[in-house]
Write an enzyme that holds these catalytic residues in place. Structure first.
Site, PDB file in Angstrom:
ATOM      1  N   LYS A  85      45.734  15.182  29.462  1.00 63.45           N
ATOM      2  CA  LYS A  85      47.006  14.474  29.601  1.00 63.45           C
ATOM      3  C   LYS A  85      47.217  13.625  28.349  1.00 63.45           C
ATOM      4  CE  LYS A  85      49.472  11.427  32.872  1.00 63.45           C
ATOM      5  NZ  LYS A  85      49.380  10.675  34.148  1.00 63.45           N
ATOM      6  N   SER A  95      53.016  11.501  37.629  1.00 66.35           N
ATOM      7  CA  SER A  95      53.319  11.638  36.228  1.00 66.35           C
ATOM      8  C   SER A  95      52.510  12.721  35.500  1.00 66.35           C
ATOM      9  CB  SER A  95      53.069  10.305  35.519  1.00 66.35           C
ATOM     10  OG  SER A  95      51.693   9.975  35.534  1.00 66.35           O
ATOM     11  N   SER A 125      49.808   9.887  40.729  1.00 68.15           N
ATOM     12  CA  SER A 125      50.141  10.736  39.577  1.00 68.15           C
ATOM     13  C   SER A 125      49.205  11.911  39.324  1.00 68.15           C
ATOM     14  CB  SER A 125      50.214   9.888  38.308  1.00 68.15           C
ATOM     15  OG  SER A 125      51.427   9.186  38.258  1.00 68.15           O
TER      16      SER A 125
END
Lengths: 484, 95
Positions: free
Chosen positions: A76, A151, A175
């Site tokens: 990420k 997210s 997330s």
């Protein structure tokens, strides 16, 4: 090759059936071919990946490979990667080349893993749909007009589309788990303090936690073995032993007590999602578990408490982005105040600015007691509910999210309705507990996840409970036809 | 609780965020709607409840007061918007 689990790829590398260079090239080719349809990567690090793959093959030839040596992974874009752009999906950090590696990145590299690139996300991890990214929204690989969740939406979509065998994510209010649910993959948020936060760009420091996003619980266990552990560089990391998470995967579930919180099955839950979750729970009964009705009476307060605590911490953490030392600086500032205000005003997106302002307000003179202190007290009520529940049950189960993936743009204009998509995940962060989402079925062609919540540092049991289900069912092995 | 435009201007200043005049109305409306949702907290009985800052109520670890970091100034300044002689440059503050 790409539909194989991380475990299968690890075994194939060990048996010499494939080299890391072949494997890495295969996934790089897939990213090139398929990522334009999902936009799950911000940066693809082809050159570095092939160099790491070569080194991994040499390490294996020299006889000192670890189980993950040579297996590709994507990070990420919230994890700092030395010499590689680390943007947090923000214009503010579009020019930021991280000068060091996050501990998680370092640990994966030490294990010999190959970094394919950096995945798309909501800007500064603030969002539940991946629509707040400066680099454009990620699409759900199952139906590309739907959101992948957020997210960690890029990580979830990349694993679901089999563009990488695994990815890292971070979870502040859901997330990891919510995008895992919406994309049909397995996502584990470990106990707060289990995985180092060092080098992970901070959103809300008392809630943020990194974890693995994979096809299966077994894969998550393999990654956790390399990812978890005490880090002296993270002052909130916990110094307790890391078990071998693969050791207890196949333990039988006879006598497992599953708590079903009434509040997770009430109004707001989509009927299809509820049905999928009930069927998964019935499967657990067949595996020998017993069901216990429980109460988590303060669940409804978790969202309002979170939207004080998280923005307050974010307003403090994001004050470092000032246009002076790194990141975006506005053009031709008139004076220092203009430099701060325009660099931040132009560098941050709408949602990030909103949360900074909510947090600034909640911490401002005269409002601290009414907002921040009150929210911290409610946070303890939420934790106490879980402590009480875990006196009588081993794990808690329910939906991960109230709906399957909604359409792009559907909730973009109404922040509060977007916030409600984290109703079942946020309380887990408030308490600091571990939680996992696993694929449990489909609703109108979109995946639905089952959430399993465990007691503090009980990740082994979560992975065991998830793995046993995945041995009996095939939902985790499904992949969207366009990416087969 | 509902905010008015002046509140939003003040909050934006405290946060050192430029908000364009044309965005003030929409920002006021959305922040008010979020604060309205947050208002539910006030009904929760929390007398005698200790505020919770950390999930496992851990405290800061102490370490020996010795140097642990080497000098990274050149490396860190290589990504700065403007530097000179090892210093970060900003618009002139003192006449």
């Amino acid at each position: 090759m790409h539909s194989q689990t991380l475990k299968a790829l690890s075994d194939a590398l060990a048996a010499g059936d494939v080299s890391s260079q072949e494997l890495t090239q295969h996934f790089l080719d897939r990213i090139k071919q398929h990522d334009p349809a999902v936009n799950s990567f911000i940066t693809v690090t082809e050159e570095q990946a092939l160099a790491q793959a070569k080194a991994a093959d040499q390490r294996r030839a020299a006889g000192n490979a670890a189980p993950l040596t040579g297996v590709p992974i994507a990070h990420k874009d919230i994890f700092c990667t030395q010499g590689i752009k680390t943007s947090c999906a923000s214009k503010m950090l579009d020019n930021f080349i991280a000068p060091y590696n996050a501990t998680v990145v370092e640990k994966m590299a030490d294990a010999g893993m190959v970094t394919l690139g950096k995945t798309n996300m909501d800007e500064f991890a603030m969002g539940s749909s991946n629509e707040t990214s400066y680099y454009g929204p990620v699409k759900n690989p199952w139906q590309t007009e739907h959101v992948p969740g957020g997210s960690s939406g890029g990580s979830a979509a990349a694993v679901a589309a089999r563009l990488t065998p695994a990815a890292t994510g971070t979870d502040t209010g859901g997330s990891i788990r919510q995008p895992a649910s919406l994309c049909g993959i397995t996502g584990l948020k470990p106990t707060y303090g289990r995985v180092s936060r060092w080098g992970m760009i901070a959103f809300a420091s008392s809630l943020d936690q990194g974890g693995p996003m994979t096809q299966t619980a077994e894969d998550a266990a393999l990654l956790m073995n390399a990812m978890a552990g005490f880090d002296p560089k993270d002052s909130t990391s916990t110094d307790i032993e890391v078990p071998d998470y693969t050791a207890s995967l196949t333990q039988p579930l006879d006598g497992l007590r599953i708590g079903l919180p009434r509040q997770f099955f009430e109004q707001g839950l989509d009927a299809d999602v509820g049905k999928v979750v009930q069927e998964a729970i019935a499967q657990y009964e067949k595996l020998g578990a017993t069901l216990v009705d429980i109460e988590l009476p303060n669940t409804h307060l978790s969202i309002p408490a979170y939207y004080v605590v998280a923005p307050a911490e974010a307003s403090s953490n994001l004050s470092r982005f000032d246009g002076v030392r790194f990141g975006y600086r506005c053009k031709d500032p008139a004076d220092l105040e203009d430099l701060y205000k325009r660099s931040r005003g132009e560098g941050f997106g709408e949602e990030v600015k909103r949360r900074i302002m909510i947090g600034t307000y909640a911490l401002s003179a005269g409002y601290y007691d009414a907002y921040y202190l009150k929210a911290q007290k409610v946070r303890r009520l939420i934790k106490n509910d879980f402590d009480e529940a875990f006196n009588n049950v081993d794990v808690i189960m329910g939906p991960t999210a109230p709906n399957a993936g909604f359409k792009l743009g559907e909730k973009a204009a109404d922040p509060v309705s977007m916030y409600l998509s984290d109703i079942y995940t946020i309380s887990v962060n408030m308490a600091g507990l571990p939680g996992i989402s696993i694929p449990a079925g489909m609703s109108n062609g979109l995946p639905v996840g089952l959430q399993i919540i465990g007691n503090y540092f009980d990740e082994s049991r979560l992975l065991n409970v998830a793995h046993r289900y995945q041995q009996e069912t095939g939902w985790h092995a499904q992949l969207p036809a366009a990416f087969a | 609780m509902a905010l008015d435009k002046e509140d939003v201007v003040k909050i934006a200043h405290l946060a050192r965020l430029q908000v364009a005049d044309s965005e003030i109305d929409a920002t006021t409306e959305r922040l008010s709607s979020i604060l309205g949702m947050i208002e539910q907290l006030q009904a929760a009985p929390t007398d005698g409840i200790e505020p919770m800052a950390h999930p496992t109520d851990a405290v800061q670890r102490l370490r020996e007061d010795v140097v642990t970091e080497s000098n990274h100034r050149d490396q860190y300044q290589s990504i700065a918007p403007a530097t000179e002689d090892g210093l970060y440059l900003v618009p002139q503050v003192i006449e």
